[in-house]
Enzyme design. Structure first.
Site, mmCIF file in Angstrom:
data_model
loop_
_atom_site.group_PDB
_atom_site.id
_atom_site.type_symbol
_atom_site.label_atom_id
_atom_site.label_comp_id
_atom_site.label_asym_id
_atom_site.label_seq_id
_atom_site.Cartn_x
_atom_site.Cartn_y
_atom_site.Cartn_z
ATOM 1 N N ASP A 1 13.220 32.124 36.952
ATOM 2 C CA ASP A 1 14.119 31.908 37.907
ATOM 3 C C ASP A 1 15.437 32.153 37.067
ATOM 4 O OD1 ASP A 1 12.160 29.540 39.420
ATOM 5 O OD2 ASP A 1 12.464 31.584 39.848
ATOM 6 N N ASP B 1 26.294 22.902 40.438
ATOM 7 C CA ASP B 1 26.809 22.593 41.883
ATOM 8 C C ASP B 1 26.414 23.681 42.771
ATOM 9 O OD1 ASP B 1 28.329 24.442 40.275
ATOM 10 O OD2 ASP B 1 29.915 23.313 40.469
ATOM 11 N N GLU C 1 31.941 22.110 50.061
ATOM 12 C CA GLU C 1 32.972 22.147 49.087
ATOM 13 C C GLU C 1 32.832 23.620 48.330
ATOM 14 O OE1 GLU C 1 33.128 21.858 45.446
ATOM 15 O OE2 GLU C 1 35.090 21.361 45.416
ATOM 16 N N GLU C 2 31.656 24.121 48.284
ATOM 17 C CA GLU C 2 31.499 25.249 47.640
ATOM 18 C C GLU C 2 31.552 26.657 48.281
ATOM 19 O OE1 GLU C 2 30.664 23.538 44.108
ATOM 20 O OE2 GLU C 2 30.272 25.656 44.520
ATOM 21 N N ASP D 1 30.093 17.418 49.961
ATOM 22 C CA ASP D 1 30.245 17.954 48.491
ATOM 23 C C ASP D 1 28.896 17.913 47.920
ATOM 24 O OD1 ASP D 1 32.993 17.246 46.241
ATOM 25 O OD2 ASP D 1 31.215 18.509 46.086
ATOM 26 N N LEU E 1 27.766 18.415 44.812
ATOM 27 C CA LEU E 1 27.910 17.875 43.516
ATOM 28 C C LEU E 1 29.154 17.620 43.191
ATOM 29 C CD1 LEU E 1 25.222 17.166 41.777
ATOM 30 C CD2 LEU E 1 26.156 18.875 40.230
ATOM 31 N N ASP E 2 29.612 16.224 43.546
ATOM 32 C CA ASP E 2 30.841 15.870 43.251
ATOM 33 C C ASP E 2 31.338 15.286 41.709
ATOM 34 O OD1 ASP E 2 33.707 15.047 44.177
ATOM 35 O OD2 ASP E 2 33.016 13.136 43.626
ATOM 36 N N GLU F 1 34.628 14.389 51.314
ATOM 37 C CA GLU F 1 35.031 13.211 50.086
ATOM 38 C C GLU F 1 35.464 12.022 50.785
ATOM 39 O OE1 GLU F 1 37.220 15.857 47.292
ATOM 40 O OE2 GLU F 1 35.518 15.302 46.086
HETATM 41 P P1 P6P Z 1 40.990 14.515 38.188
HETATM 42 C C1 P6P Z 1 35.970 15.562 40.969
HETATM 43 O O1 P6P Z 1 36.508 16.840 40.684
HETATM 44 C C2 P6P Z 1 36.775 15.059 42.026
HETATM 45 O O2 P6P Z 1 37.065 15.716 43.047
HETATM 46 C C3 P6P Z 1 36.498 13.593 42.435
HETATM 47 O O3 P6P Z 1 35.043 13.483 42.248
HETATM 48 C C4 P6P Z 1 37.327 12.763 41.355
HETATM 49 O O4 P6P Z 1 37.571 11.153 41.638
HETATM 50 C C5 P6P Z 1 38.565 13.407 41.103
HETATM 51 O O5 P6P Z 1 38.284 14.861 41.404
HETATM 52 C C6 P6P Z 1 39.040 13.719 39.496
HETATM 53 O O6 P6P Z 1 40.249 14.392 39.742
HETATM 54 O O7 P6P Z 1 42.425 15.057 38.743
HETATM 55 O O8 P6P Z 1 41.318 12.826 37.675
HETATM 56 O O9 P6P Z 1 40.278 15.004 37.310
#
Ligand code: P6P
Length: 334
Positions: A63, A69, A92-93, A115, A117-118, A273
């Site tokens: 694979d 993400d 989000e993707e 989202d 994979l946040d 989010e």
């Molecule tokens: P910064 C991750 O990219 C995210 O969306 C949130 O999970 C997180 O709190 C924030 O952005 C972090 O953003 O600008 O502080 O790096």
């Protein structure tokens, strides 16, 4: 020792408690649980990718190795396609909404905003990340599903929650009757009820903000951060909203992502989010507002990837921050 209650059993038990329930939401929540287990398996070996092969190469089973993400997004979409109860997904993707294929003669009831994979930038340095999801009701079953179908206030959301891939993997969700946390037991491959009826402390010793933007914040935000420092609150900021908010649920505190010059409307996304995390925190007794002091769950979204500012956490601390905005804000707060 109390007996094990699995996520499936808990969902089914709560479905039976709600006379109006039809079992449809149960299927969606269970599918999210399955997706979380699959994503967890890959997140846990992410550090091994350099041994098993880099993204874009093929792994031992032939694979293609994917960015996590993208992998998480595909697995969430695949699992949410199983029940036939979900008509479409905003992710989000993906710039455009994703229509899911019909399953037999099932008429879909729900929409999911997620989202997958946040905080994924944390993956490469082995810091916790999460999946965030909100489940919305289709308001007009006869109409075609478009972006507009998702533009519902957070207070209309049917269910919201997240999965935290941390030192252990937890799934935390609410359907509007309190918040419950489930920890994945890898030995049996089940999410087990570990944190029933979560309640956030009224205040805490932590504040959570990207202090690096301090000089770019509006004066009222800087004054509030100065106040946190005067109180000797400790700064904790992981760079993953799920991780920072999850800590607050148990230890109390406040998380802020205000507007900056780079993000004049805030960075975080409202639909997948801010709204799901605000639903969880409010159900746990906390508060969530934006920097204009509007309740997050009362905001009417205008587009599916809309950004928002957010101040979320312990009720007493959000109230204090609100007073700072009223006292120091240069813009007219209605
Ligand atoms: P910064 C991750 O990219 C995210 O969306 C949130 O999970 C997180 O709190 C924030 O952005 C972090 O953003 O600008 O502080 O790096």
């Amino acid at each position: 020792m109390s007996r094990i209650v699995t996520l499936d059993e808990f969902i089914l038990h709560n479905e039976n408690l709600q006379t109006s329930s039809t079992g449809k939401l149960t299927k969606v929540l269970r599918d999210i649980g399955v997706a979380a287990k699959i994503v967890n398996r890959e997140v846990n070996k992410a550090g091994l990718v350099n041994i098993l092969g880099i993204e874009g190469s093929s792994n031992s089973s032939g694979d293609m190795v994917q960015k996590l993400d993208i992998f998480s997004n595909e697995k969430m979409i695949a699992c949410l396609s199983n029940s036939g109860e979900v008509a479409a997904i905003v992710s989000e993707e993906n710039e455009e909404l994703i229509h899911l294929p019909k399953v037999k003669t099932i008429k879909p009831t729900y929409l999911v905003a997620m989202d997958p994979l946040d905080g994924s930038s944390n993956i490469d340095v082995n810091v916790s990340v999460g999946t965030i999801f909100g489940i919305y009701q289709i308001t007009d079953p006869e109409a075609d599903i478009t972006d507009k179908s998702f533009l519902q206030k957070g207070c209309e959301v049917i269910a919201g929650g997240y999965v935290l891939y941390g030192t252990s993997t937890m799934l935390v969700y609410t359907t509007g009757n309190g918040v419950n946390g489930f920890t994945l037991d890898p030995s049996i491959g089940e999410f087990c009820l570990s944190h029933p009826n979560i309640k956030i402390p009224s205040r805490g010793n932590y504040y959570s903000v990207n202090q690096g933007y301090y000089l770019k914040f509006d004066v009222e935000m800087r004054r509030y951060i100065d106040y946190c420092n005067d109180l000797n609150l400790r700064l904790r900021y992981i760079g993953s909203m799920v991780s920072d908010v999850h800590r607050m649920l148990f230890q109390g505190g406040i998380f802020l992502y205000p507007n900056t010059r780079k993000y004049p409307h805030g960075k975080l996304r409202l639909l997948y989010e801010c709204i799901p995390m605000s639903m969880v925190v409010e159900q746990a007794g906390g508060k969530a507002i934006n920097c204009q002091l509007e309740r997050i769950l009362d905001i009417s979204p205008i587009n599916i990837h809309q950004r928002a500012t957010i101040v979320i956490g312990s009720p007493d601390m959000v109230d204090e921050m609100e007073n700072f905005v009223k006292r120091y804000s240069l813009s007219e707060i209605t």
